[in-house]
Scaffold this active site. Structure first.
Site, PDB file in Angstrom:
ATOM      1  N   GLU A 278       0.795  -1.193   0.103  1.00 24.37           N
ATOM      2  CA  GLU A 278       0.018  -0.042  -0.036  1.00 24.37           C
ATOM      3  C   GLU A 278       0.828   1.193   0.074  1.00 24.37           C
ATOM      4  OE1 GLU A 278      -4.357   0.012   1.721  1.00 24.37           O
ATOM      5  OE2 GLU A 278      -2.897   0.885   3.351  1.00 24.37           O
ATOM      6  N   GLU A 281       1.993   1.725  -3.430  1.00 21.08           N
ATOM      7  CA  GLU A 281       0.991   2.114  -4.269  1.00 21.08           C
ATOM      8  C   GLU A 281       0.828   3.496  -3.950  1.00 21.08           C
ATOM      9  OE1 GLU A 281      -2.829   0.384  -3.366  1.00 21.08           O
ATOM     10  OE2 GLU A 281      -3.900   1.428  -5.026  1.00 21.08           O
ATOM     11  N   CYS A 305      -8.474  -1.912   4.144  1.00 21.14           N
ATOM     12  CA  CYS A 305      -8.292  -3.062   4.917  1.00 21.14           C
ATOM     13  C   CYS A 305      -9.422  -3.721   5.607  1.00 21.14           C
ATOM     14  CB  CYS A 305      -7.609  -2.926   6.214  1.00 21.14           C
ATOM     15  SG  CYS A 305      -5.897  -2.424   5.536  1.00 21.14           S
ATOM     16  N   SER A 325      -7.234   1.976  -2.437  1.00 22.69           N
ATOM     17  CA  SER A 325      -6.236   1.128  -2.702  1.00 22.69           C
ATOM     18  C   SER A 325      -6.457  -0.273  -3.124  1.00 22.69           C
ATOM     19  CB  SER A 325      -5.348   0.862  -1.289  1.00 22.69           C
ATOM     20  OG  SER A 325      -4.290  -0.079  -1.351  1.00 22.69           O
ATOM     21  N   LYS A 364     -15.759  -9.795   7.742  1.00 25.36           N
ATOM     22  CA  LYS A 364     -14.517 -10.401   7.119  1.00 25.36           C
ATOM     23  C   LYS A 364     -15.320 -11.712   6.532  1.00 25.36           C
ATOM     24  CE  LYS A 364     -10.864  -8.027   7.884  1.00 25.36           C
ATOM     25  NZ  LYS A 364     -10.140  -7.776   6.589  1.00 25.36           N
ATOM     26  N   GLU A 367     -16.333 -10.894   3.066  1.00 26.84           N
ATOM     27  CA  GLU A 367     -15.124 -10.502   2.433  1.00 26.84           C
ATOM     28  C   GLU A 367     -14.481 -11.886   1.864  1.00 26.84           C
ATOM     29  OE1 GLU A 367     -11.833  -9.384   4.223  1.00 26.84           O
ATOM     30  OE2 GLU A 367     -11.166  -7.783   2.562  1.00 26.84           O
ATOM     31  N   GLU A 372     -14.032 -12.861  -6.136  1.00 26.82           N
ATOM     32  CA  GLU A 372     -12.869 -12.513  -6.834  1.00 26.82           C
ATOM     33  C   GLU A 372     -11.532 -12.841  -5.642  1.00 26.82           C
ATOM     34  OE1 GLU A 372     -15.532 -10.417  -5.932  1.00 26.82           O
ATOM     35  OE2 GLU A 372     -14.572  -8.589  -4.978  1.00 26.82           O
ATOM     36  N   CYS A 521     -10.717  -1.748  14.420  1.00 28.11           N
ATOM     37  CA  CYS A 521     -10.983  -3.296  14.746  1.00 28.11           C
ATOM     38  C   CYS A 521     -11.072  -3.702  16.110  1.00 28.11           C
ATOM     39  CB  CYS A 521      -9.994  -3.919  13.791  1.00 28.11           C
ATOM     40  SG  CYS A 521      -9.341  -3.421  12.312  1.00 28.11           S
TER      41      CYS A 521
END
Lengths: 591, 174
Positions: A278, A281, A305, A325, A364, A367, A372, A521
């Protein structure tokens, strides 16, 4: 100021203070259910009734202002009887199969019934209607257990600004849920689980996947590995009555090993990896913008994240998706690396490896099953447990958590820096990124005391900081003199405020960290209940302590990360990285 | 709307897009006003005859409110309907005065005559049945409302006759 007495004790409070707050000031506890810290009281549940001399009926202390000369009794016969009746009425509707409920012994209604000494429910009648909603990968809602306190409505509408849950209908038949009682997947829900985290009873919980993990562990053909997110170590102890903010990393590792995982790894490892990818990036976007004068570069760049944040952006701000990102979250990077690099290392096929992750987060779970997210040809992460589920699993395994010795994570996916620890709290990802990016660009030590960027720490909803680049190594000379501006938001309502400010041209930044849940989190939807600001602060300082206690505190200094690039990935943002560690987003229709 | 004209579409043949144009005018007037949701829903129901899902989702998008919130308001008020209603909406009052003077029997008689339950519409789309909670005509109890017509001191034995007139097209003259 108003002077009053509560249980004959004098107390002086500012105008507008409620009786509940005044009582708290002199350490008198009044039970509550619907009351939520930091929000206007709604007085829905009536559990906080108290007697006020001269008033005909008991009043709800959460929403009654303390007034001059008031004589309040929280523990008189009439106050106790009133509260008891309210809780009895709640119990008379509630379908309480307590022994089978995952809130057994962790239920606020159960606790209230016990504390109020309820031995008999005098009221019989209709029970709440049962609709069990399992339509999303993350959450299960059981309306028969719902007591209509509306805390989840506050969490969903005001904390997160989503609005998937709202009272439907009227009177006894009121149903707290999505439009017209339809399943949760019929409306926009980011699956953050703040509703589950705040629910006082078992009406909203994570979708329990413990059995899936046991099944994998029982299968001799599978090599089952586990990763634990940074925020778990600061909260898991609470499942075993440790004080919030107790770090239990070592015991957690031993527990996981005893449960039977073939290797115990750390999401922190891929948090460090995330910083490298990141950070690179960000620098490449800055280069395109400042050197190549490329007008199409999307800046500011947002972190990626937090899957609840991604779900939110996809539905509420699809136009900023190019700014996010492309890095997968540390959870997903871990799965991808485990099923390729690590699989090769141990001579296993990716299909034989089961990656279990322990996350503070319900989103999560969503996710992990995004189509993908399958870089090795197989789902990156197979099963996601929340902190609460791990707590239950440790009990199911018959382990005495308190007696466990400290263990250490396995190598190579278990070594991590202190920068990775603070991924679990608001401001932490940004601080970790700055530690690395600054040193890459300037070649000098990160100049902040104790390496902490204090303006972006803490529970303020939107925070900002800037770092001036005074000198650079030759490669990044174009950044010389640039003041890198960053912002941090946690809780989606705060993220919205920040984005709207940027869109209105009132602020501009280079890099923005967004965490979906308040506090980051550590305050995730899968964390032990109940999370309030004191608990958030305790968990945050625990992570900072964990960070400060490490020699290795910067992601780019992690030797196993360096090895991963040397042996396998080659270069940040390289071909392999793109294939394994990066992803793309999809605009969704908001309902 | 402002001139008090009913925009109900039940007797005209207009395209859906035209109905949405009418809704847009309502939205323009109310969407920035605090508490605008309820008048918007009232007009929307008048325009479309009921509140279909696509209309509610359209309203929620325009007002920047969640669909669940809009649905919460719609499902709170018995005035709103998410199902197509018949040409004649029968509302039998079960407020206190009407109830003690036999409102329940009136309701049963209507159910029996039309073979529908509360909240339902006859297959010929002529009648829908709802219950009401006081229309402010307690002195005339028991009362039933058929569209805007108040039928006072109703008797179960007269229900077939009253409804028959509507079936025959002369109900409004009663």
């Amino acid at each position: 100021m108003a002077k009053l007495t509560i249980n004959n004790m004098p107390v002086e409070v500012e105008e507008g203070t409620t009786i509940l707050q005044a009582a708290k000031k002199i350490d008198i506890n009044i039970p509550t259910l619907c009351y939520m810290q930091n929000f206007e009281p709604i007085g829905a549940c009536r559990v906080c009734l108290v007697e006020v001399e001269g008033m005909r009926d008991p009043v709800a202390s959460c929403s009654t202002p303390a007034a001059e000369g008031m004589k309040v009794h929280t523990n008189s016969r009439s106050a106790r009887d009133a509260r008891k009746m309210v809780v009895e009425l709640l119990l008379s509707e509630h379908q309480g199969d307590c022994q089978l409920c995952d809130r057994n012994e962790d239920c606020e209604l159960q606790r209230l019934a016990r504390d109020l000494g309820i031995k008999l429910i005098r009221y019989e009648g209709e029970k709440s209607r049962r609709i069990v909603d399992e339509s999303t990968p993350a959450l299960v809602r059981d309306s028969a257990k719902c007591i209509g306190c509306r805390r989840c409505v506050t969490a969903c509408n005001l904390v997160q600004g989503i609005g998937s849950l709202f009272p439907q209908g009227r009177g006894f038949k009121t149903y707290i849920g999505p439009a017209f009682g339809n399943p949760l997947n019929s409306v926009t829900c980011v699956q953050c689980g703040q509703c589950a985290a705040i629910c006082p009873v078992g009406a909203i919980s994570e979708k329990d996947q413990i059995d899936d993990v046991w099944r994998a562990l029982d299968d001799p053909s599978k090599f089952v590995i586990v990763q634990t997110a940074p925020a778990i170590r600061a909260a898991l102890g609470e499942c075993f009555d440790y004080k919030p903010g107790t770090i239990v990393t070592g015991k957690m590792v031993t527990a996981l090993r005893k449960i039977g995982f073939d290797a115990v790894f750390d999401t922190n490892f891929t948090a460090d990896l995330t910083i490298i990818e990141e950070g690179t990036e960000l620098l490449s976007r800055l280069k395109k913008a400042l050197v190549d004068k490329d007008k199409n570069v999307a800046l500011p760049m947002f972190t990626s994240c937090s899957p609840g944040w991604i779900n939110y952006a996809e539905a509420f701000f699809p136009d900023i998706l190019p700014n996010i990102s492309t890095c997968k979250s540390p959870q997903q990077m871990f799965g991808a690396v485990a099923k390729t690099y690590y699989a090769e290392k141990i001579g296993r096929k990716p299909e034989d490896i089961v990656v279990v992750s322990v996350m503070p987060c319900t989103a999560k779970k969503y996710e992990a099953q995004r189509p993908e997210m399958n870089s090795s040809g197989y789902q990156d992460v197979d099963i996601v447990l929340t902190t609460r589920e791990l707590g239950r699993m440790i009990r199911q395994a018959g382990l005495d958590f308190d007696q466990l010795e400290d263990g250490a994570m396995d190598s190579p996916l278990g070594i991590s820096s202190g920068a990775a620890d603070i991924f679990g709290n608001t401001g932490g990802v940004m601080e970790a990124a700055l530690r690395t990016v600054y040193e890459i660009v300037t070649g000098q030590d990160f100049p902040f005391p104790k390496l902490h960027v204090t303006p972006i720490a803490g529970l303020e909803g939107v925070k900002e900081a800037s770092v001036k680049i005074e000198t650079t190594v030759p490669e990044w000379a174009f950044l010389k003199g640039v003041e890198v501006k960053v912002a941090v938001a946690h809780g989606l309502s705060n993220a919205k405020k920040l984005i709207e400010k940027i869109k209105a041209g009132e602020a501009s930044y280079h890099f923005i960290e967004v965490m979906c849940c308040p506090g980051g989190c550590i305050g995730g939807g899968g964390q032990p209940r109940q999370t309030n600001d004191e608990v958030r602060n305790a968990r945050i300082s625990a992570l900072y302590r964990e960070d400060e206690g490490k020699k290795l505190r910067k992601s780019h200094q992690n030797p196993d990360i360096k090895k991963l690039y040397d042996e396998f990935l080659k270069t940040p943002l390289g071909e392999k990285s793109h294939q394994l560690l990066h992803t793309h987003y999809h605009a969704k229709k908001k309902v | 709307m402002k001139d008090g004209k009913c925009t109900c579409a039940c007797n005209e043949n207009v395209s859906e897009s035209e109905l949405f144009e009418r809704l847009d005018k309502v939205l323009l007037e109310y969407q920035d006003k605090p508490g605008g949701l309820i008048p918007i829903l009232q007009y929307a129901q008048a325009i479309f005859g009921f509140l279909p899902e696509n209309v509610l989702k359209y309203v929620s998008t325009k007002l920047n409110k969640s669909y669940s919130e809009v649905a919460g308001v719609v499902s709170f008020y018995s005035f709103f309907s998410t199902h197509p209603r018949g040409k004649y909406l029968i509302r039998v009052c079960l407020g206190t005065a009407c109830y003690v003077r036999g409102g329940k029997e009136i309701l049963d008689a209507v159910k029996k005559e039309l073979k529908i339950e509360v909240g339902e519409t006859t297959p010929d789309r002529l009648f829908s049945l709802e219950i009401g909670r006081c229309f402010g005509a307690c002195g005339l109890a028991p009362v039933l409302l058929i569209n805007e017509n108040v039928h006072r001191r109703a008797k179960p034995s007269k229900i077939a006759e009253i409804l028959g007139a509507y079936k025959g097209g002369t109900g409004d003259e009663q």
